[in-house]
Design a protein around this motif. Structure first.
Motif, mmCIF file in Angstrom:
data_model
loop_
_atom_site.group_PDB
_atom_site.id
_atom_site.type_symbol
_atom_site.label_atom_id
_atom_site.label_comp_id
_atom_site.label_asym_id
_atom_site.label_seq_id
_atom_site.Cartn_x
_atom_site.Cartn_y
_atom_site.Cartn_z
ATOM 1 N N ARG A 162 62.750 35.031 33.126
ATOM 2 C CA ARG A 162 62.169 34.638 31.960
ATOM 3 C C ARG A 162 62.412 35.706 30.796
ATOM 4 O O ARG A 162 61.952 36.847 31.147
ATOM 5 N N VAL A 164 61.211 36.695 26.721
ATOM 6 C CA VAL A 164 60.071 36.285 25.720
ATOM 7 C C VAL A 164 60.527 36.855 24.403
ATOM 8 O O VAL A 164 60.841 38.309 24.488
ATOM 9 N N GLU A 258 61.333 30.435 24.622
ATOM 10 C CA GLU A 258 61.962 31.439 25.460
ATOM 11 C C GLU A 258 63.171 31.743 25.498
ATOM 12 O O GLU A 258 64.276 30.635 24.938
#
Length: 308
Positions: A162, A164, A258
């Motif tokens: 992930r 960000v 994201e």
């Protein structure tokens, strides 16, 4: 019990990224791979893969099945090998390649435990942000952050990646906080060469962020340090900035958005790995389940909700 051929086929399709690549890996024709996939989906009564003109994507149920099989199939192969006596104690040289920053943060802390458990292994770490040729560089296993694992090798997915958008509190205090992806155009963006444009996602929406880095660099580590120093806003992996987010040294910007979810952390090796390779990959998989950087982000999010 041998691995179900349909399970192997399904995992190979997603790991290689296309029907054609899976066909090459499995030594089959693309038509036969497509036919067997359709038959497998019919057997389960569920669509597992969405076919598009550019790339294959797992459906939600397909993604869950892929994650489950990614852990089950290697364990099944190891179990069968132990029954037949093919697995010896891990020993001998073991050459591992990995990205420098990721290895420093998330591999090096687990090396001591691995070597205590397997004292006969002679470990060598080769750290580089460049893609290595396993055969040419005599690498037994490469830890690689990629959306497209190479065909012709086994790619075991170990964790997601992930990403960000984030900045330091000092930068946001001086320049303000963007409230939409389009507002990022008015800010100082930070990215290593080749990392712009950004693709940002939220449920049912996608945004493309163009621009140039406020500071040009070929080093992702420099981008991290510049972000911490308040120079600009960056799109960073949670494994890289999770600790800084948890400590409040960085703050998520546009927290509902994201980076694209195509990247993942894989262990890449040949289809006949030595016991030392299997042991090392299993060791990391255990330490990253769940990924500790995801836990950091969740804890910080909970703290912020409590504050509000």
């Amino acid at each position: 019990m041998s691995a179900d051929p349909d399970h192997v086929l399904f995992v190979t399709i997603l790991d290689t990224g296309s029907i054609a690549a899976a066909a090459r890996t499995l030594g089959m024709s693309p038509a036969m791979v497509s036919k067997r996939l359709a038959r497998f989906e019919h057997r389960l009564g569920a669509r597992l893969i969405e076919r598009t003109t550019r790339r294959l994507h797992p459906t939600p149920v397909g993604a869950r099945l892929h994650a489950d099989l990614g852990a089950i199939l290697p364990a099944l192969a190891a179990a069968e090998a132990r029954v037949t006596g093919a697995v010896a104690a891990p020993a001998g040289p073991l050459r591992i390649a990995a990205p420098a920053s990721f290895a420093r943060l998330h591999i090096a802390p687990h090396i001591g435990d691995f070597l205590r458990d397997h004292p006969a292994v002679e470990l060598e770490l080769s750290l580089s942000d460049h893609i290595v040729d396993l055969a040419a560089d005599r690498i037994d296993c490469a830890i690689r952050i990629t959306a497209h694992p190479p065909a012709g090798h086994v790619a075991r997915r170990l964790a997601g990646n992930r990403r960000v958008v984030c900045a330091s509190p000092a930068y946001l205090a001086e320049h303000g906080e963007p409230d939409t992806p389009a507002a990022l155009a008015r800010h100082r963006l930070l990215a290593a060469d080749g990392q712009l444009p950004w693709t940002l996602l939220r449920p049912t929406r996608r945004a493309q962020i163009a621009g140039v880095s406020h500071v040009r660099t070929n080093s992702s580590e420099i981008v991290r340090e510049l972000t911490l120093a308040g120079v600009g806003i960056a799109l960073r992996s949670l494994w890289d900035v999770g600790d800084a987010l948890a400590a409040g040294r960085l703050v998520r910007v546009l927290p509902d958005w994201e980076g694209a979810h195509d990247l993942a952390i894989h262990a890449i090796h040949n289809d006949m790995p030595r016991p030392a390779v299997i042991a090392f990959v299993d060791h990391l998989a255990t330490r990253w389940s769940p990924p500790p950087w995801e836990t950091l982000d969740s804890r910080r999010a909970s703290d912020q909700i409590g504050i509000n």
